[in-house]
Design a protein around this motif. Structure first.
Motif, short mmCIF file in Angstrom:
data_model
loop_
_atom_site.label_atom_id
_atom_site.label_comp_id
_atom_site.label_asym_id
_atom_site.label_seq_id
_atom_site.Cartn_x
_atom_site.Cartn_y
_atom_site.Cartn_z
N PHE A 29 31.33 30.22 56.77
CA PHE A 29 31.35 29.62 55.45
C PHE A 29 32.77 29.35 54.98
N SER A 30 33.73 29.87 55.71
CA SER A 30 35.12 29.83 55.28
C SER A 30 35.61 28.41 55.07
N GLY A 31 36.26 28.19 53.92
CA GLY A 31 36.89 26.92 53.62
C GLY A 31 36.00 25.88 52.97
N TYR A 32 34.71 26.14 52.82
CA TYR A 32 33.78 25.14 52.31
C TYR A 32 33.74 25.10 50.79
N ALA A 33 33.76 23.89 50.26
CA ALA A 33 33.41 23.68 48.86
C ALA A 33 31.89 23.69 48.73
N MET A 34 31.40 24.20 47.60
CA MET A 34 29.96 24.32 47.39
C MET A 34 29.58 23.68 46.07
N SER A 35 28.45 22.99 46.08
CA SER A 35 27.96 22.31 44.89
C SER A 35 26.50 22.64 44.64
N TRP A 36 26.10 22.44 43.39
CA TRP A 36 24.69 22.46 43.00
C TRP A 36 24.29 21.07 42.52
N PHE A 37 23.15 20.61 42.99
CA PHE A 37 22.52 19.38 42.53
C PHE A 37 21.11 19.71 42.07
N ARG A 38 20.50 18.79 41.34
CA ARG A 38 19.11 18.97 40.95
C ARG A 38 18.39 17.63 40.99
N GLN A 39 17.07 17.70 41.16
CA GLN A 39 16.27 16.49 41.24
C GLN A 39 14.91 16.73 40.60
N ALA A 40 14.59 15.92 39.61
CA ALA A 40 13.29 15.92 38.98
C ALA A 40 12.43 14.83 39.60
N PRO A 41 11.09 14.95 39.52
CA PRO A 41 10.22 13.92 40.11
C PRO A 41 10.53 12.54 39.57
N GLY A 42 10.66 11.58 40.47
CA GLY A 42 10.93 10.21 40.09
C GLY A 42 12.37 9.94 39.68
N LYS A 43 13.25 10.93 39.79
CA LYS A 43 14.64 10.78 39.40
C LYS A 43 15.57 10.86 40.61
N GLU A 44 16.76 10.32 40.44
CA GLU A 44 17.78 10.45 41.47
C GLU A 44 18.32 11.88 41.50
N ARG A 45 18.80 12.28 42.66
CA ARG A 45 19.44 13.58 42.76
C ARG A 45 20.72 13.57 41.92
N GLU A 46 20.89 14.59 41.08
CA GLU A 46 21.93 14.63 40.07
C GLU A 46 22.89 15.78 40.33
N PHE A 47 24.18 15.49 40.26
CA PHE A 47 25.21 16.52 40.37
C PHE A 47 25.15 17.47 39.18
N VAL A 48 25.34 18.76 39.45
CA VAL A 48 25.36 19.77 38.41
C VAL A 48 26.73 20.44 38.31
N VAL A 50 30.35 22.04 40.93
CA VAL A 50 31.02 22.22 42.22
C VAL A 50 32.11 23.26 42.07
N ILE A 51 32.37 24.00 43.15
CA ILE A 51 33.43 24.99 43.18
C ILE A 51 34.15 24.92 44.51
N SER A 52 35.48 24.96 44.49
CA SER A 52 36.26 24.96 45.71
C SER A 52 36.20 26.31 46.39
N TRP A 53 36.71 26.38 47.61
CA TRP A 53 36.69 27.62 48.39
C TRP A 53 37.33 28.78 47.62
N SER A 54 38.48 28.53 47.03
CA SER A 54 39.20 29.59 46.34
C SER A 54 38.65 29.87 44.95
N GLY A 55 37.81 28.98 44.44
CA GLY A 55 37.34 29.08 43.07
C GLY A 55 38.29 28.49 42.06
N GLY A 56 39.40 27.92 42.52
CA GLY A 56 40.40 27.39 41.61
C GLY A 56 40.05 26.05 41.00
N LEU A 57 39.11 25.33 41.59
CA LEU A 57 38.68 24.04 41.06
C LEU A 57 37.19 24.11 40.79
N ILE A 58 36.81 23.87 39.56
CA ILE A 58 35.41 23.89 39.13
C ILE A 58 35.16 22.70 38.22
N TYR A 59 34.06 22.00 38.46
CA TYR A 59 33.68 20.87 37.64
C TYR A 59 32.19 20.92 37.36
#
Length: 125
Positions: A29-48, A50-59
């Motif tokens: 898992f080392s070095g990977y940025a991780m994100s959460w997305f969500r999708q409701a029925p009939g909707k496009e997948r939506e960004f929720v 994201v966090i960088s490996w170090s946790g220093g960048l969050i949006y």
């Protein structure tokens, strides 16, 4: 090379809280940025969030700012999404996603190489 498994979804009333977890296994898992997305029925997948490996960048997407918190514990190969003050419009399948480097277009689903199978979040009014 990376397998992701989400957990923690369920049914809550509006105003309630849930904490989602995404555990990574397989290749490191080392070095990977991780994100959460969500999708409701009939909707496009939506960004929720994201966090960088170090946790220093969050949006976050605007609709969850102040209510949701993304975090990670690299020693446990796990990323979390704490969801407070849930609203009916938050109802969706929530997915975690991984990428080897955080891209400038982190909000686009097609930037990510690895995905979990999702966990259902239902919010009743």
């Amino acid at each position: 090379q990376v397998q992701l498994v989400e957990s923690g979804g369920g049914l809550v009333q509006a105003g309630g809280s849930l904490r989602l977890s995404c555990a990574a296994s397989g290749r490191t898992f080392s070095g990977y940025a991780m994100s959460w997305f969500r999708q409701a029925p009939g909707k496009e997948r939506e960004f929720v969030a994201v966090i960088s490996w170090s946790g220093g960048l969050i949006y976050y997407t605007d609709s969850v700012k102040g209510r949701f918190t993304i975090s990670r514990d690299n020693a446990k190969n796990t990323v979390y999404l704490q969801m407070n003050s849930l609203k009916p419009e938050d109802k969706a399948v929530y997915y975690c996603a991984a990428r080897s480097i955080l891209p400038s277009t982190y909000y686009r689903p097609n930037e990510y190489d690895y995905w979990g199978q999702g966990t259902q979040v239902t919010v009743s009014s």
